[in-house]
Design an enzyme around this catalytic site. Structure first.
Site, PDB file in Angstrom:
ATOM      1  N   GLN A  46       0.721  -1.421  -0.013  1.00 36.93           N
ATOM      2  CA  GLN A  46       0.158  -0.002   0.005  1.00 36.93           C
ATOM      3  C   GLN A  46       0.949   1.420   0.028  1.00 36.93           C
ATOM      4  O   GLN A  46       0.356   2.268  -0.574  1.00 36.93           O
ATOM      5  CB  GLN A  46      -1.005  -0.004   1.186  1.00 36.93           C
ATOM      6  CG  GLN A  46      -2.003  -1.245   1.219  1.00 36.93           C
ATOM      7  CD  GLN A  46      -2.877  -1.092   2.529  1.00 36.93           C
ATOM      8  OE1 GLN A  46      -3.530  -0.093   2.731  1.00 36.93           O
ATOM      9  NE2 GLN A  46      -2.981  -2.147   3.301  1.00 36.93           N
TER      10      GLN A  46
ATOM     11  N   ASP B  39      11.454   3.333   4.304  1.00 38.37           N
ATOM     12  CA  ASP B  39      11.142   1.956   4.639  1.00 38.37           C
ATOM     13  C   ASP B  39      12.230   1.242   5.285  1.00 38.37           C
ATOM     14  O   ASP B  39      13.516   1.740   4.890  1.00 38.37           O
ATOM     15  CB  ASP B  39      10.874   1.358   3.506  1.00 38.37           C
ATOM     16  CG  ASP B  39       9.769   0.031   3.676  1.00 38.37           C
ATOM     17  OD1 ASP B  39       8.661   0.073   3.302  1.00 38.37           O
ATOM     18  OD2 ASP B  39      10.488  -0.975   4.214  1.00 38.37           O
TER      19      ASP B  39
ATOM     20  N   ASN C  84       1.992   5.012   7.283  1.00 38.84           N
ATOM     21  CA  ASN C  84       1.554   3.699   6.671  1.00 38.84           C
ATOM     22  C   ASN C  84       2.432   2.530   7.265  1.00 38.84           C
ATOM     23  O   ASN C  84       1.810   1.263   7.197  1.00 38.84           O
ATOM     24  CB  ASN C  84       1.366   3.799   5.134  1.00 38.84           C
ATOM     25  CG  ASN C  84       1.533   2.478   4.596  1.00 38.84           C
ATOM     26  OD1 ASN C  84       0.296   1.826   4.347  1.00 38.84           O
ATOM     27  ND2 ASN C  84       2.601   1.909   4.027  1.00 38.84           N
TER      28      ASN C  84
ATOM     29  N   SER D 131      -6.392  -0.077  10.577  1.00 41.77           N
ATOM     30  CA  SER D 131      -6.862  -1.233   9.995  1.00 41.77           C
ATOM     31  C   SER D 131      -8.479  -1.249  10.435  1.00 41.77           C
ATOM     32  O   SER D 131      -8.796  -0.768  11.403  1.00 41.77           O
ATOM     33  CB  SER D 131      -6.056  -2.337  10.722  1.00 41.77           C
ATOM     34  OG  SER D 131      -6.748  -3.744  10.360  1.00 41.77           O
TER      35      SER D 131
ATOM     36  N   TYR E 104      -1.807  -6.743  17.837  1.00 45.64           N
ATOM     37  CA  TYR E 104      -1.980  -5.842  16.503  1.00 45.64           C
ATOM     38  C   TYR E 104      -3.281  -4.943  16.462  1.00 45.64           C
ATOM     39  O   TYR E 104      -3.176  -3.726  16.338  1.00 45.64           O
ATOM     40  CB  TYR E 104      -2.083  -6.740  15.114  1.00 45.64           C
ATOM     41  CG  TYR E 104      -2.223  -5.781  13.757  1.00 45.64           C
ATOM     42  CD1 TYR E 104      -1.220  -5.608  13.082  1.00 45.64           C
ATOM     43  CD2 TYR E 104      -3.604  -5.973  13.141  1.00 45.64           C
ATOM     44  CE1 TYR E 104      -1.411  -4.904  11.626  1.00 45.64           C
ATOM     45  CE2 TYR E 104      -3.928  -5.317  12.044  1.00 45.64           C
ATOM     46  CZ  TYR E 104      -2.860  -4.593  11.270  1.00 45.64           C
ATOM     47  OH  TYR E 104      -2.910  -4.024  10.112  1.00 45.64           O
TER      48      TYR E 104
ATOM     49  N   LYS F 245      -3.599  -0.827  16.384  1.00 44.31           N
ATOM     50  CA  LYS F 245      -4.020  -0.064  15.588  1.00 44.31           C
ATOM     51  C   LYS F 245      -5.337   0.816  16.249  1.00 44.31           C
ATOM     52  O   LYS F 245      -5.793   1.720  15.710  1.00 44.31           O
ATOM     53  CB  LYS F 245      -4.905  -1.088  14.446  1.00 44.31           C
ATOM     54  CG  LYS F 245      -3.628  -1.738  13.711  1.00 44.31           C
ATOM     55  CD  LYS F 245      -2.896  -0.719  12.834  1.00 44.31           C
ATOM     56  CE  LYS F 245      -2.091  -1.355  11.672  1.00 44.31           C
ATOM     57  NZ  LYS F 245      -1.099  -0.300  10.890  1.00 44.31           N
TER      58      LYS F 245
ATOM     59  N   ASP G  60      -4.387  -6.636  -1.065  1.00 45.68           N
ATOM     60  CA  ASP G  60      -3.440  -7.646  -1.681  1.00 45.68           C
ATOM     61  C   ASP G  60      -1.988  -7.030  -1.586  1.00 45.68           C
ATOM     62  O   ASP G  60      -1.650  -6.550  -2.653  1.00 45.68           O
ATOM     63  CB  ASP G  60      -4.053  -7.801  -3.185  1.00 45.68           C
ATOM     64  CG  ASP G  60      -3.405  -8.781  -3.848  1.00 45.68           C
ATOM     65  OD1 ASP G  60      -2.712  -9.725  -3.147  1.00 45.68           O
ATOM     66  OD2 ASP G  60      -3.669  -8.968  -5.121  1.00 45.68           O
ATOM     67  N   THR G  61      -1.492  -7.722  -0.575  1.00 45.50           N
ATOM     68  CA  THR G  61      -0.093  -7.163  -0.362  1.00 45.50           C
ATOM     69  C   THR G  61       0.564  -8.490   0.214  1.00 45.50           C
ATOM     70  O   THR G  61      -0.174  -9.391   0.701  1.00 45.50           O
ATOM     71  CB  THR G  61      -0.052  -6.028   0.554  1.00 45.50           C
ATOM     72  OG1 THR G  61      -0.534  -6.450   1.888  1.00 45.50           O
ATOM     73  CG2 THR G  61      -0.833  -4.611   0.170  1.00 45.50           C
TER      74      THR G  61
END
Ligand SMILES: NC(=O)c1ccc[n+]([C@@H]2O[C@H](COP(=O)([O-])OP(=O)(O)OC[C@H]3O[C@@H](n4cnc5c(N)ncnc54)[C@H](O)[C@@H]3O)[C@@H](O)[C@H]2O)c1
Length: 277
Positions: free
Chosen positions: A24, A43, A109, A162, A175, A179, A209-210
């Site tokens: 993303q 990153d 992100n 998320s 997680y 979030k 879709d990652t």
């Protein structure tokens, strides 16, 4: 026929994107660049948590983001920095201000996901996820906000949470906690930054879709605890696959642009209605 201003609503603006090497984050970089923004991208390009069931991003992934943004005709400054490194983020922001003179859009992100029941994961597994997903977002806020206030141009901060930041889901409670925390950061910061014309919102993707979205270790969690599957409905819209990252980028672009000028302290779902089911 669209006008130039409609095609490039972000012309002259600069966007800082974390977790930009792939998935993303890369998609957001390309979309913001296509809309006219120059990009500052970071990153880790390395493993960020020991227990992950999917591979880490690599330096060549970030290099690919650079070439795709340049292919859009925009400038990009990209560095291998972990969001847990506050000094590193502050250095990148300071260098970017020197190069570009301003910072208007921030997309926090970078994130990591792994699986396990809350009382069975290790302290390290808990801490690694919270450090990247929650403390990492605070580090980004701490690095960017003074420069945005100083520039005096207002702006838009977009925190990627998320669906698991609104609806608790089993099997990844650590997680979820990170979030949900991003929502708290988002809404408090939106109130604090309102007087500076800086908007702050969170985006809440569901299955995308990652490499993270295709993490096969999730299936082992469902196999071991079949009742957990009820917490993962396909959503309200017809679905035959994970969502394409560029559909989330549509929302990020909208939040980055003046088209969303009334929207701050909001949680925007990217979930096909999943959160209501
Ligand atoms: N894929 C999904 O189904 C899904 C669903 C909901 C939310 N999200 C969120 O969307 C965001 C993007 O995830 P994605 O799906 O593109 O996953 P991804 O794993 O493909 O990409 C995440 C990127 O963030 C980077 N990153 C991770 N930890 C980092 C750190 N500590 N410092 C710097 N960079 C770091 C990775 O190297 C990678 O390039 C994440 O915040 C994730 O939690 C994803």
């Amino acid at each position: 026929m669209s006008t130039m201003a409609e095609d490039t609503p972000l012309a002259g603006k600069v966007a800082y994107v974390t977790g930009a090497a792939r998935g993303q984050g890369r998609s957001h970089c390309i979309r913001l660049a296509r809309a006219g923004a120059d990009i500052v991208a970071i990153d880790a390009c390395a493993p960020v948590a020991e227990h992950n069931g999917y591979p880490p991003a690599l330096p060549e992934d970030l290099a690919e983001t650079v070439s795709l943004v340049e292919g859009e005709g925009r400038k990009i400054r990209a560095e291998e920095v972990d969001v847990r490194d506050l000094d590193g983020q502050q250095r990148v922001v300071s260098d970017a201000i020197e190069q570009f003179g301003r910072l208007d859009i921030v997309v926090a992100n970078a994130g990591v996901l792994n699986w396990g029941r809350l009382w069975e994961i290790s302290a390290q597994q808990f801490q690694e996820v919270v450090d990247t997903n929650l403390t990492g977002v605070w580090n980004t806020i701490k690095a960017v906000v003074p420069a945005m206030i100083e520039a005096g141009n207002g702006g838009s901060i977009i925190n990627i949470s998320s669906a698991a930041g609104i609806k608790a889901v089993p099997g990844c409670g650590h997680y979820c906690a990170s979030k949900f925390g991003v929502v708290a950061l988002t809404n408090s910061l939106a109130v604090e930054l309102g007087e500076f014309g800086i908007r702050v919102n969170s985006v809440h993707p569901y299955g995308t879709d990652t490499p993270m979205g295709n993490d096969a270790s999730m299936w082992q969690m469902f196999a071991d605890h079949q009742n957990f599957i009820h917490s993962f409905s396909p959503g309200a819209l017809p679905t035959d696959s994970l969502a394409a990252p560029d559909l989330v980028s549509d929302i990020v672009l909208w939040l980055a642009s003046d088209a969303s000028s009334l929207v701050t302290a909001a949680q925007i779902p990217a979930d096909k209605g999943y959160l209501k089911i």
